[in-house]
Design a protein around this motif. Structure first.
Motif, PDB file in Angstrom:
ATOM      1  N   LEU A  73      27.728  66.959  23.280  1.00 54.02           N
ATOM      2  CA  LEU A  73      29.075  67.529  23.365  1.00 54.02           C
ATOM      3  C   LEU A  73      30.054  66.771  22.476  1.00 54.02           C
ATOM      4  CD1 LEU A  73      29.367  68.208  27.189  1.00 54.02           C
ATOM      5  CD2 LEU A  73      29.099  69.877  25.386  1.00 54.02           C
ATOM      6  N   THR A  74      29.923  65.456  22.445  1.00 61.67           N
ATOM      7  CA  THR A  74      30.829  64.648  21.628  1.00 61.67           C
ATOM      8  C   THR A  74      30.649  64.954  20.149  1.00 61.67           C
ATOM      9  OG1 THR A  74      30.698  62.891  23.289  1.00 61.67           O
ATOM     10  CG2 THR A  74      31.609  62.302  21.158  1.00 61.67           C
ATOM     11  N   ASN A  75      29.409  65.156  19.725  1.00 63.96           N
ATOM     12  CA  ASN A  75      29.158  65.510  18.330  1.00 63.96           C
ATOM     13  C   ASN A  75      29.770  66.859  17.977  1.00 63.96           C
ATOM     14  OD1 ASN A  75      27.765  63.160  17.718  1.00 63.96           O
ATOM     15  ND2 ASN A  75      25.791  63.997  18.345  1.00 63.96           N
ATOM     16  N   ILE A  76      29.733  67.796  18.923  1.00 60.95           N
ATOM     17  CA  ILE A  76      30.355  69.103  18.691  1.00 60.95           C
ATOM     18  C   ILE A  76      31.864  68.950  18.533  1.00 60.95           C
ATOM     19  CG2 ILE A  76      30.856  71.345  19.750  1.00 60.95           C
ATOM     20  CD1 ILE A  76      28.089  71.187  21.067  1.00 60.95           C
ATOM     21  N   ILE A  77      32.467  68.146  19.415  1.00 62.66           N
ATOM     22  CA  ILE A  77      33.913  67.908  19.337  1.00 62.66           C
ATOM     23  C   ILE A  77      34.282  67.236  18.012  1.00 62.66           C
ATOM     24  CG2 ILE A  77      35.858  66.702  20.394  1.00 62.66           C
ATOM     25  CD1 ILE A  77      34.835  69.071  22.008  1.00 62.66           C
ATOM     26  N   LYS A  78      33.468  66.275  17.576  1.00 64.32           N
ATOM     27  CA  LYS A  78      33.721  65.598  16.306  1.00 64.32           C
ATOM     28  C   LYS A  78      33.726  66.590  15.148  1.00 64.32           C
ATOM     29  CE  LYS A  78      31.262  61.939  15.375  1.00 64.32           C
ATOM     30  NZ  LYS A  78      30.111  60.982  15.376  1.00 64.32           N
ATOM     31  N   LYS A  82      36.883  67.529  12.696  1.00 66.61           N
ATOM     32  CA  LYS A  82      36.776  67.391  11.247  1.00 66.61           C
ATOM     33  C   LYS A  82      37.147  68.688  10.539  1.00 66.61           C
ATOM     34  CE  LYS A  82      33.222  63.775  11.256  1.00 66.61           C
ATOM     35  NZ  LYS A  82      31.822  63.441  10.936  1.00 66.61           N
ATOM     36  N   ILE A  83      36.686  69.809  11.089  1.00 64.60           N
ATOM     37  CA  ILE A  83      37.010  71.112  10.496  1.00 64.60           C
ATOM     38  C   ILE A  83      38.514  71.349  10.537  1.00 64.60           C
ATOM     39  CG2 ILE A  83      36.775  73.611  10.822  1.00 64.60           C
ATOM     40  CD1 ILE A  83      33.883  73.039  11.775  1.00 64.60           C
ATOM     41  N   PHE A 130      33.127  70.589  29.977  1.00 64.71           N
ATOM     42  CA  PHE A 130      33.082  69.404  29.106  1.00 64.71           C
ATOM     43  C   PHE A 130      33.502  68.157  29.878  1.00 64.71           C
ATOM     44  CE2 PHE A 130      35.460  66.428  26.448  1.00 64.71           C
ATOM     45  CZ  PHE A 130      34.461  66.028  25.571  1.00 64.71           C
ATOM     46  N   PHE A 131      34.603  68.250  30.636  1.00 68.22           N
ATOM     47  CA  PHE A 131      35.081  67.074  31.362  1.00 68.22           C
ATOM     48  C   PHE A 131      34.149  66.707  32.513  1.00 68.22           C
ATOM     49  CE2 PHE A 131      39.152  68.081  29.270  1.00 68.22           C
ATOM     50  CZ  PHE A 131      39.439  66.820  28.774  1.00 68.22           C
ATOM     51  N   ILE A 132      33.510  67.695  33.142  1.00 66.40           N
ATOM     52  CA  ILE A 132      32.527  67.396  34.199  1.00 66.40           C
ATOM     53  C   ILE A 132      31.394  66.555  33.638  1.00 66.40           C
ATOM     54  CG2 ILE A 132      30.726  68.418  35.651  1.00 66.40           C
ATOM     55  CD1 ILE A 132      32.674  70.748  36.165  1.00 66.40           C
TER      56      ILE A 132
END
Length: 292
Positions: A73-78, A82-83, A130-132
């Motif tokens: 999930l963190t990689n998706i947020i990163k 970036k986009i 995501f927060f869970i």
């Protein structure tokens, strides 16, 4: 139509504001601004990557049961961040070279509003999910109670949580509906065992023999604390009660309880410790009709 007009107006205003910002700059100055923007975005991305990687490599995060899911999930947020940063940089660079960004902003605005209006609950599901996961509120295999449903978590995703209750019914709960979570898996469970003895039995002798018999359970892998024999906890006419307690992880208390109860019974039989006699009294009542 009103939605498109509003987004067009906002896009045009933003375009004019950016155009006016660079209006008085010469060619070399515009190139310098573009270079500063590119370097600034690069630095922000590097700082962001470094901060997130430090958090993911911390022992606290690695100890969580859902670590792999948190990394995903963190990689998706990163990537999303970036986009967004690159898009902002491109729009500013286009404005610096007097290229209108109004059509791009208008299209993006209509698209974003359409998604926001049509998928509000879906967005809430994803944000809450995501927060869970990130806060490690619960993981697959945990015993939880959510929305008055108690059971084992079978699957945890961004949109829904799946819980199998003790009747083997699968409950699928949208993450946006989850407000209070009771995670029973991560709490130590206290088990109390009560047993009764005849008043003629010496409580000191009983306590000594029971403690001696339970020594082998002290190193049990299921145990967190105990078992501790409290001693006499209740007095009665013909008997008194003794109690002991121990602490385990959730779900590990039952087999240990059966074993300890059996050990207590065998100890009492071996040491000829008397248990109270259960008397069933039959109360006779006269039928009033028999007197007639």
């Amino acid at each position: 139509m009103n939605l498109e007009k509003n987004t067009d107006a906002v896009a045009n205003e933003a375009d004019k504001a950016l155009q006016s910002t660079f209006a008085g700059l010469g060619s070399w100055q515009r190139l310098a601004v573009v270079g500063a923007i590119i370097i600034g975005i690069f630095i922000i991305i590097q700082v962001l990557d470094g901060f997130i990687n430090r958090q993911l490599n911390s022992e606290k995060i690695k100890a969580k049961g859902s670590y792999n899911r948190i990394v995903t999930l963190t990689n998706i947020i990163k990537k999303i961040l970036k986009i967004v940063l690159i898009f902002v940089g491109i729009t500013i660079i286009m404005s610096a070279f007097k290229i209108s960004i109004a059509p791009i902003l208008a299209t993006l605005g209509v698209f974003s509003l359409a998604i926001g209006v049509g998928a509000q609950s879906l967005v809430k599901d994803f944000i809450n999910g995501f927060f869970i996961i990130f806060e490690d509120q619960y993981s697959v295999g945990d015993l939880v109670e959510i929305n008055e449903i108690e059971g084992i978590v079978e699957d945890l995703g961004l949109r829904v949580t799946k819980i199998r209750d003790f009747s083997k019914i699968l409950h699928i709960i949208p993450n946006s509906n989850i407000s209070v979570v009771s995670n029973k898996q991560r709490a130590n469970v206290r088990t109390r065992i009560d047993f009764y003895l005849d008043n003629s039995s010496d409580p000191s002798f009983v306590e000594e023999k029971i403690n001696e018999a339970l020594k082998k359970y002290k190193d049990s892998k299921e145990l967190i604390l105990g078992p501790d024999l409290w001693g006499v906890t209740e007095n009665g006419k013909d008997a008194y009660k003794m109690s002991l307690v121990y602490y385990t992880k959730q779900g590990q208390q039952y087999e240990l309880e059966y074993a300890i109860r059996s050990e207590i019974l065998k100890t009492m039989q071996r040491e000829n410790i008397k248990m109270p006699i259960v008397r069933n009294e039959l109360i006779k009542r006269e039928d009033d009709n028999a007197l007639l």
